[in-house]
Write a protein that holds these residues in place. Structure first.
Motif, mmCIF file in Angstrom:
data_model
loop_
_atom_site.group_PDB
_atom_site.id
_atom_site.type_symbol
_atom_site.label_atom_id
_atom_site.label_comp_id
_atom_site.label_asym_id
_atom_site.label_seq_id
_atom_site.Cartn_x
_atom_site.Cartn_y
_atom_site.Cartn_z
ATOM 1 N N GLN A 122 0.840 -1.193 0.000
ATOM 2 C CA GLN A 122 0.000 0.000 0.000
ATOM 3 C C GLN A 122 0.878 1.247 0.000
ATOM 4 O OE1 GLN A 122 -1.960 -0.683 3.775
ATOM 5 N NE2 GLN A 122 -0.356 0.372 4.928
ATOM 6 N N TRP A 161 -4.162 11.513 -6.525
ATOM 7 C CA TRP A 161 -4.648 10.136 -6.615
ATOM 8 C C TRP A 161 -5.781 10.001 -7.628
ATOM 9 C CZ3 TRP A 161 -2.053 6.110 -5.165
ATOM 10 C CH2 TRP A 161 -2.678 4.855 -5.141
ATOM 11 N N ALA A 182 -5.841 7.436 -10.629
ATOM 12 C CA ALA A 182 -6.962 6.525 -10.855
ATOM 13 C C ALA A 182 -7.521 6.661 -12.267
ATOM 14 C CB ALA A 182 -8.053 6.785 -9.820
ATOM 15 N N GLY A 229 -4.609 3.561 -12.306
ATOM 16 C CA GLY A 229 -4.093 3.187 -10.995
ATOM 17 C C GLY A 229 -2.655 2.715 -11.034
ATOM 18 N N GLY A 269 -1.761 -0.175 -8.943
ATOM 19 C CA GLY A 269 -1.726 -1.563 -8.495
ATOM 20 C C GLY A 269 -1.756 -1.773 -7.004
ATOM 21 N N PRO A 316 -3.390 0.079 -3.181
ATOM 22 C CA PRO A 316 -4.306 1.109 -2.691
ATOM 23 C C PRO A 316 -3.587 2.216 -1.926
ATOM 24 C CG PRO A 316 -4.365 -0.783 -1.240
ATOM 25 C CD PRO A 316 -3.457 -1.160 -2.391
ATOM 26 N N ARG A 321 -14.728 3.181 -2.809
ATOM 27 C CA ARG A 321 -13.619 3.004 -3.741
ATOM 28 C C ARG A 321 -12.776 1.803 -3.339
ATOM 29 N NH1 ARG A 321 -11.155 8.838 -5.456
ATOM 30 N NH2 ARG A 321 -9.754 7.393 -6.552
ATOM 31 N N ASP A 322 -12.320 1.058 -4.342
ATOM 32 C CA ASP A 322 -11.432 -0.080 -4.082
ATOM 33 C C ASP A 322 -9.977 0.344 -3.963
ATOM 34 O OD1 ASP A 322 -13.589 -1.834 -4.227
ATOM 35 O OD2 ASP A 322 -13.350 -2.125 -6.392
ATOM 36 N N ASP A 323 -9.646 1.521 -4.497
ATOM 37 C CA ASP A 323 -8.244 1.942 -4.534
ATOM 38 C C ASP A 323 -7.858 2.868 -3.384
ATOM 39 O OD1 ASP A 323 -9.879 3.995 -5.493
ATOM 40 O OD2 ASP A 323 -8.282 4.833 -6.752
ATOM 41 N N VAL A 324 -8.805 3.145 -2.485
ATOM 42 C CA VAL A 324 -8.554 4.049 -1.354
ATOM 43 C C VAL A 324 -9.189 3.460 -0.103
ATOM 44 C CG1 VAL A 324 -8.856 6.370 -0.404
ATOM 45 C CG2 VAL A 324 -8.633 6.066 -2.874
ATOM 46 N N THR A 335 6.037 3.018 -7.342
ATOM 47 C CA THR A 335 5.310 1.743 -7.380
ATOM 48 C C THR A 335 5.640 0.940 -8.629
ATOM 49 O OG1 THR A 335 3.413 2.941 -8.341
ATOM 50 C CG2 THR A 335 3.365 2.525 -5.963
#
Length: 413
Positions: free
Chosen positions: A216, A236, A240, A244, A246, A248, A268-271, A353
């Protein structure tokens, strides 16, 4: 050595790096065999006061005579070698310095912010840097309501700064800046360099470094505009929109933007908004991170979360100004982005990342930097050295025999 530590603890509802630093220094000194007494007040206790007691608090900010009497009596009884002053707002006041003088005990003061030259101590107003009060009477701070956006709340701080400049300068043997960047700002404001020593905050060794590349990106701190929270959200959203990175983004902390952050993260899935972590949860979260993100807009005097990441072998992505430039070697122990620029921040987050092997090498370099400059052993050595300097100079005149106080206007008359 016998040390008295003086500190007004900040409210516990929000994370305070300063409280943590004070506690860690006390523990470090005691573990090394030094005798340490703590003289403190707690801002949490204000809520339990009567209405009259609460109304009286602003009057105590410039000067608290009861604190002077109580501390002086304890110092005369205990006879410590040195007093180490940290925060004195709002319940202690600079009266603690008079108590030290009354008892003939030298005082050292850690400058955690810029309260010597700016009433709220931030050098910021309306979302931008501000130096209007530096070197002059702090009337602009009152006019603009720089503390909590309130003229009334700013008045006690402005009065304290105006009437206690001489007290601070004549009453403190050694000022400890927590970064060279902070010292440079204070020197430019008129404070002589020879009275300002740089003593970085230390961080306890977490005992284990990050085992892998992390899972993360982590923002850990106060959820406020000055800390770059909205900047991070904008960066962010840009990431997104491009698919993204990969992993969160986790935001942990509390503060005035907490509701806004929670709403932004919802669904949200990424946060993930994690709320306020305790100390153990902070350590675990850092150790699971690809990088710690510190996008502050303010001229930070230090970056405690950055050094905590270093201790865990985790690189940082930080704003390229103030103390962060001193802590993070760009491309070696982390990445620096252009302050206030969401596109630059987004680019750095993508870079750190995109190459896990490079990220792991940065983490190892960050750990080596921590061991050289921010470990408990280094912190203890510097702290004891500065105490020794203050004790040795308790009766010595300042350079050239001049004992005149700092006025904050570039003149020491």
């Amino acid at each position: 050595m016998h040390v008295f530590v003086v500190h007004n603890r900040y409210v516990s509802a929000q994370p305070s790096g300063e409280n943590r630093v004070v506690d860690q220094e006390v523990g470090l000194l005691r573990a090394a065999g030094h005798r340490v007494e703590v003289f403190e007040r707690r801002s949490d206790d204000i809520a339990a006061r009567s209405l009259l007691g609460k109304a009286a608090v602003p009057l105590l900010v410039p000067w608290n005579p009861a604190v002077r009497a109580e501390l002086a009596a304890r110092l005369r009884t205990e006879r410590p070698d040195v007093v180490h002053v940290h925060n004195v707002f709002p319940l202690l006041s600079p009266a603690v310095l008079a108590a030290c003088a009354d008892a003939g005990v030298p005082a050292v003061a850690t400058l955690h912010n810029y309260t010597q030259i700016c009433p709220p101590g931030t050098l910021r107003r309306d979302g931008r840097q501000c130096t209007e009060c530096v070197g002059s009477a702090p009337l602009p701070a009152v006019r603009h309501g720089c503390y909590r956006d309130s003229r009334l709340a700013t008045v006690p701080l402005a009065v304290s700064l105006a009437v206690n400049r001489r007290r601070w300068w004549s009453g403190v043997a050694r000022f400890l800046c927590i970064s060279a960047a902070q010292r440079d700002v204070l020197v430019r404001s008129g404070m002589p360099r020879e009275r300002l020593a740089v003593k970085h905050n230390f961080v306890p060794d977490p005992g284990a470094c990050r085992a892998a590349g992390g899972e993360q990106l982590l923002f850990l701190g106060r959820l406020a505009e000055a800390k770059g929270v909205r900047l991070l959200m904008a960066a962010w959203d840009e990431i997104a929109a491009g698919g993204g990175v990969g992993v969160p983004l986790v935001l942990a902390g509390a503060g005035p933007l907490q509701g806004e952050v929670a709403a932004w993260a919802a669904g949200r899935d990424d946060v993930r908004f994690a709320g306020l972590y305790d100390a153990d949860e902070c350590r675990q979260a850092v150790a699971r991170s690809v990088a710690v993100v510190a996008p502050s807009l303010a001229l930070e005097t230090f970056g405690l979360v950055v050094v905590e990441a270093m201790a865990a072998g985790v690189p940082a992505v930080a704003a390229g100004h103030a103390a962060f430039v001193e802590l993070v070697e760009d491309g070696v122990t982390g990445l620096l982005h252009r302050p206030g620029d969401p596109a630059s921040l987004a680019s750095c987050l993508r870079r750190i990342t995109a190459d896990p092997a490079r990220g792991r090498e940065m983490g190892r370099a960050a750990r080596r930097r921590y061991e050289r400059g921010f470990s408990p052993a280094v912190g203890l050595k510097r702290l004891v050295e500065e105490y020794g300097t203050a004790i040795a100079g308790r009766s010595a005149p300042t350079q050239g025999g001049d004992t005149r106080p700092f006025r904050g206007d570039g003149d020491s008359r």
